[in-house]
Design a protein around this motif. Structure first.
Motif, short mmCIF file in Angstrom:
data_model
loop_
_atom_site.label_atom_id
_atom_site.label_comp_id
_atom_site.label_asym_id
_atom_site.label_seq_id
_atom_site.Cartn_x
_atom_site.Cartn_y
_atom_site.Cartn_z
N ASP A 557 0.61 -1.13 0.39
CA ASP A 557 0.00 0.45 0.32
C ASP A 557 0.86 1.56 -0.39
OD1 ASP A 557 -2.24 -1.42 0.04
OD2 ASP A 557 -2.51 -1.44 1.85
N LYS A 558 1.98 0.79 0.81
CA LYS A 558 3.19 2.34 0.91
C LYS A 558 3.52 2.66 -0.54
CE LYS A 558 2.63 1.99 5.92
NZ LYS A 558 3.51 2.49 7.03
N THR A 559 4.54 1.85 -0.56
CA THR A 559 5.51 1.25 -1.61
C THR A 559 4.81 1.51 -3.41
OG1 THR A 559 6.19 -0.54 -1.83
CG2 THR A 559 6.83 1.26 -0.32
N GLY A 560 3.53 0.87 -3.45
CA GLY A 560 3.07 0.33 -4.70
C GLY A 560 4.00 -0.36 -5.27
N MET A 561 4.86 -1.64 -4.73
CA MET A 561 5.70 -1.98 -5.21
C MET A 561 5.30 -3.27 -4.14
SD MET A 561 7.63 -0.37 -7.58
CE MET A 561 8.98 -1.42 -7.70
N PHE A 562 6.09 -4.79 -5.10
CA PHE A 562 6.20 -5.84 -4.24
C PHE A 562 7.30 -5.41 -3.39
CE2 PHE A 562 5.07 -9.20 -7.29
CZ PHE A 562 4.21 -9.32 -8.05
N LYS A 567 9.37 -6.24 3.35
CA LYS A 567 9.29 -6.42 5.22
C LYS A 567 9.97 -6.67 6.00
CE LYS A 567 4.37 -5.61 6.64
NZ LYS A 567 3.06 -5.20 6.18
N LYS A 568 9.97 -8.73 5.90
CA LYS A 568 10.88 -9.54 6.07
C LYS A 568 11.34 -9.16 6.92
CE LYS A 568 8.07 -13.03 4.64
NZ LYS A 568 8.32 -14.36 3.59
N PHE A 569 12.54 -8.70 6.35
CA PHE A 569 13.57 -7.98 6.64
C PHE A 569 13.67 -6.82 7.39
CE2 PHE A 569 17.26 -4.61 6.20
CZ PHE A 569 18.74 -6.38 6.57
N ASP A 570 12.74 -6.08 6.96
CA ASP A 570 12.64 -4.73 8.21
C ASP A 570 12.31 -5.13 9.97
OD1 ASP A 570 12.95 -2.81 6.09
OD2 ASP A 570 11.61 -2.27 5.33
N ASN A 571 11.81 -6.12 9.08
CA ASN A 571 10.66 -6.48 10.86
C ASN A 571 11.64 -6.86 11.34
OD1 ASN A 571 8.20 -5.14 10.64
ND2 ASN A 571 7.61 -7.47 9.29
N ALA A 572 12.43 -7.96 11.03
CA ALA A 572 13.27 -9.09 11.96
C ALA A 572 14.54 -7.57 12.65
CB ALA A 572 13.98 -9.86 10.76
N MET A 573 14.91 -6.76 11.23
CA MET A 573 15.61 -5.77 12.06
C MET A 573 14.58 -4.99 13.05
SD MET A 573 19.22 -5.22 10.15
CE MET A 573 19.28 -3.18 9.84
#
Length: 789
Positions: A557-562, A567-573
């Motif tokens: 929704d925010k980036t308009g991209m896959f 997101k998994k990496f950002d969540n892990a960080m």
């Protein structure tokens, strides 16, 4: 007759009517025939019961002679007033009473058989000392104001608690010392007056039963329900803190007493002038309900829900009264409000504005399940309580403002509590000089001769991991687009589609090579500007339509991209950073007990922290170098705990990100200065800047003469420059090895020269991981996501 004795009293109580009998004897000798005859008749009846004169200690005598005693007391209890006055015979402070007026009897009857009448907030301690004060006042003629207001709380037939003020008349009582009474000197009396709480002292001067209380008293009650309820409300509203706020039940009982309505309920909402909204105050959320906002936390005051009904309340600050909600719903244009109230079984209500200096602060809600219970007439009673509510809400707003400022101070600035005192002192200086000088120059906030401690726990290879996730997401998106184009039906755009397919394949091939700085932005711009317009304007077959729908649903929704892998990496960080920061913050609370020091931490690709300790930060507490050594050991232990926390998390994350830990040792004291432009502390002076240079570059440096980084996963690297620092940390390591926290092997090496800095050395040691124990609870990735959100 109600009788209840306290266990101990300085008095032996003897109920006697001798003073009244003596007055009858005088009346019997008078010239007024009807008065004389009446007195003689009473005296004749009394002759057979000498205890009425000499004194009654067996209270069955009173019960057996109720009619005669009533006649003896007739002048004090006029028949014409028996349905108006609330009076009885009593002994002051004791629950002994009889010869009630008819109104008093009715009040007790309505209270029920199980009701027991006792003085509010009155215990045996007060009873004993008040009796002693009675002796001091009547026998020793001391002017002691010891009679605080006393109340009886008695429910009426509807269950509404009524409050009656107690007045005593002791004109018909005598206080007589026995042989056991202790004679008091002026010094004794002074000592007693200065020691109200010392019950043993009072009992030593007034031994149990050492005085005689002979006669009787009269208790008169008057209905002080409204005044008492308002006083109780005021006391409860002035209670400090969230946990002591009056509960819904307590405040409803108070208003029920004021309005004499057993079914009355009370609600409350706050008015937010900035957003023109009504909201339930969070502080009272679990104590006071709202009937207007029963389902919503906040509502726009111009919402259709209120309609034009609240215009008078908002504009003219006048109460809004509905005496019959059902009729209001039928006749008013605002049926929504009426139906909302009827669903809650509210049939009459008052919504009264709370105003301070002409500004609306909130609305008090009074509701009842009966029509006409609340109306414009009894709404005027609110004038008695609104001033206290106004002060309370104003105080709530002030408290909330202070708490918001405190949150800003804690979360958005770098003014740590350890140095807050110096900022406060400078602010006080500014405030005190505000009216005396036009221009006040703020002094710089500097702390000299402080010792720095720096540490970090960094996520190893975070840039490479991030680039890899970018590649995976972009490849997935490009592949999804190519699949859609492969399934497009032939049409006039066929040539253009073939060109776009070629371009998409070329971009996908580029992702097999190292990612360039602008690759991500270039591909995103190309897809948004060249590909998406084609998909939206090209006719598709059913299979292609299904693929397109799935594609657009997959876009973030925010980036308009896959964005799945990123997101998994950002969540892990985020999970790693949050967990490690929590460990550090929790341990930091303990560290402040060693010696108050400045602390700040930063979340980047890991967690960094700066500590500064020295006498200038805590000038009221003597500083010793021992505190620095203690803090260094604390820092090393804390990094070990953070390493173990990460090891426990690692297997639960979608990416098994490793971390490296580093401590920079710097034994020379330096100065830190608060930079007003950046609103943060920084080291002060050219020489001290060397410390900052090392901090910024040390974690990426290599072992001298090699290409190997000085940091390594699951190991702590300690960088230092002096032999004394090496000896100190080797002792700490040996201690932690003994505690089975660090492994036995120790690596020591030189660090490559940095720009302007040489001669650095390092110790590296591995943390022992104990989480392989099967008894250790396994954490799932979903648990961590829930915790993060």
């Amino acid at each position: 007759m109600d009788i209840h004795f306290y266990k101990e009293s300085p008095f032996t109580t003897i109920i006697s009517f001798h003073k009244l009998i003596e007055s009858f004897e005088q009346i019997a000798l008078s010239d007024v025939d009807y008065r004389s005859d009446y007195a003689k008749a009473i005296l004749k009846q009394i002759e057979s019961i000498p205890e009425l004169r000499t004194g009654i200690q067996d209270y069955s005598v009173i019960k057996e002679n109720e009619a005669l005693i009533k006649n003896i007391l007739a002048d004090l209890f006029p028949t014409a007033l028996t349905h108006n006055e609330i009076k009885a015979v009593t002994i002051p402070f004791q629950n002994i009473s009889f010869n009630y007026t008819e109104r008093f009897k009715k009040i007790l009857k309505n209270a029920g058989d199980e009701f027991y009448m006792e003085i509010r907030d009155f215990d045996e301690h007060q009873f004993y000392i008040n009796n002693c004060c009675l002796i001091l006042s009547n026998y020793y003629k001391q002017h002691i104001d010891f009679n605080k207001p006393f109340f009886y709380d008695i429910p009426d037939e509807s269950g509404v608690e009524k409050h009656y003020r107690i007045l005593y008349n002791a004109d018909f009582m005598e206080i007589i010392p026995t042989e056991n009474a202790v004679p008091l000197t002026p010094e004794d009396i002074d000592q007693l007056i200065d020691n109200y709480q010392d019950i043993n002292l009072w009992k030593s001067k007034f031994p149990k039963g050492s005085w005689i209380l002979r006669g009787f008293g009269i208790v008169s009650l008057f209905d002080a329900t409204t005044e008492s309820a308002i006083s109780t409300l005021k006391s409860n509203l002035l209670k400090p803190g969230v946990k002591t706020v009056t509960t819904d039940k307590e405040i409803s009982n108070i208003f029920q007493s004021i309005f004499n309505l057993p079914n009355l309920k009370v609600g409350f909402i706050i008015y937010n002038p900035e957003e023109e909204k009504f909201l339930r105050p969070a502080k009272y959320d679990t104590q006071l309900r709202s009937f207007l906002l029963s389902e919503n936390q906040e509502v726009d005051c111009k919402n259709a829900f209120f309609g034009c009904s609240f215009e008078n309340l908002l504009d003219n600050k006048e109460p809004f009264v509905i005496s019959n909600v059902k009729k209001f719903t039928e006749e008013s244009s605002n049926k929504r409000l009426g139906e909302h109230l009827l669903v809650q079984n509210i049939h009459s209500c008052i919504f009264a504005p709370v105003i301070k200096d002409g500004h609306l602060l909130g609305v008090v809600e009074l509701v009842s399940e009966n029509p006409r219970d609340l109306n414009s007439v009894n709404a005027t009673k609110l004038e008695l309580v609104l001033p206290y509510l106004t002060d309370t809400i104003d105080r709530y707003n002030t408290d909330m403002q202070h708490q918001v400022e405190a949150i800003i101070q804690r979360e958005y600035t770098t003014i740590h509590p350890s140095v807050y005192w110096k900022f406060k002192r400078e602010s006080q200086n500014y405030f005190q000089n505000l009216n005396h000088t036009k221009d006040y120059i703020f002094k710089e906030i500097v702390f000299k001769n402080v010792f720095p401690l720096y540490g970090q726990i960094d996520i190893k290879g975070s840039s490479e991991h991030r680039n890899e996730t970018v590649k995976i997401d972009l490849k997935s998106q490009l592949s999804a687009l190519l699949e859609i184009f492969d399934n497009q039906q032939a049409n006039s755009n066929l040539v253009l589609l073939e060109q776009r397919k070629f371009e998409l394949e070329s971009l996908r091939s580029e992702l097999d090579f190292p990612l360039k700085a602008d690759t991500e932005q270039h591909i995103q711009r190309y897809i948004e500007e060249e590909i998406h317009p084609i998909l939206k304007n090209t006719k598709s077959n059913p299979k292609s339509e299904k693929l397109e729908k799935l594609y657009f649903e997959t876009l973030d929704d925010k980036t308009g991209m896959f964005y799945q892998e990123r997101k998994k990496f950002d969540n892990a960080m985020s999970i790693i950073n949050k967990r490690l920061a929590t460990v550090l913050d929790k341990k930091q609370v303990e560290a402040q007990q060693i010696y108050p020091h400045y602390y700040e931490r930063f979340k980047t690709d890991g967690v960094e922290h700066n500590l500064y300790i020295g006498a200038s930060i805590s000038p009221t507490k003597p500083f010793d170098i021992m505190y620095l050594h203690n803090l260094r050991l604390w820092q090393l232990q804390t990094l070990c705990e953070m390493e173990l926390e990460h090891h426990e998390l690692k297997e639960s994350l979608p990416y098994e990100l490793d971390v490296t830990s580093l401590i920079l040792v710097f034994s020379s004291p330096l100065s830190i200065r608060f930079r007003m432009d950046e609103k943060r502390f920084d080291v002060d002076g050219t020489y001290n800047a060397r410390y900052e240079v090392v901090k910024k570059r040390i974690d990426k440096s290599h072992i001298k003469g090699t290409t190997e980084r000085i940091t390594e996963k699951e190991k702590i690297t300690i960088v230092y420059s002096q032999n004394s620092e090496e000896a100190e940390y080797l002792k700490y390591i040996k201690y932690l090895q003994h505690k089975k926290i660090l492994e036995p092997a120790i690596e020591q090496f030189e660090v490559e020269d940095l720009q302007g800095v040489s001669g650095l050395r390092a110790i590296r040691v591995k943390v022992i991981n104990n989480t392989s124990n099967p008894a250790v609870k396994k954490i799932t990735y979903q648990d961590l996501l829930d915790e993060l959100n």
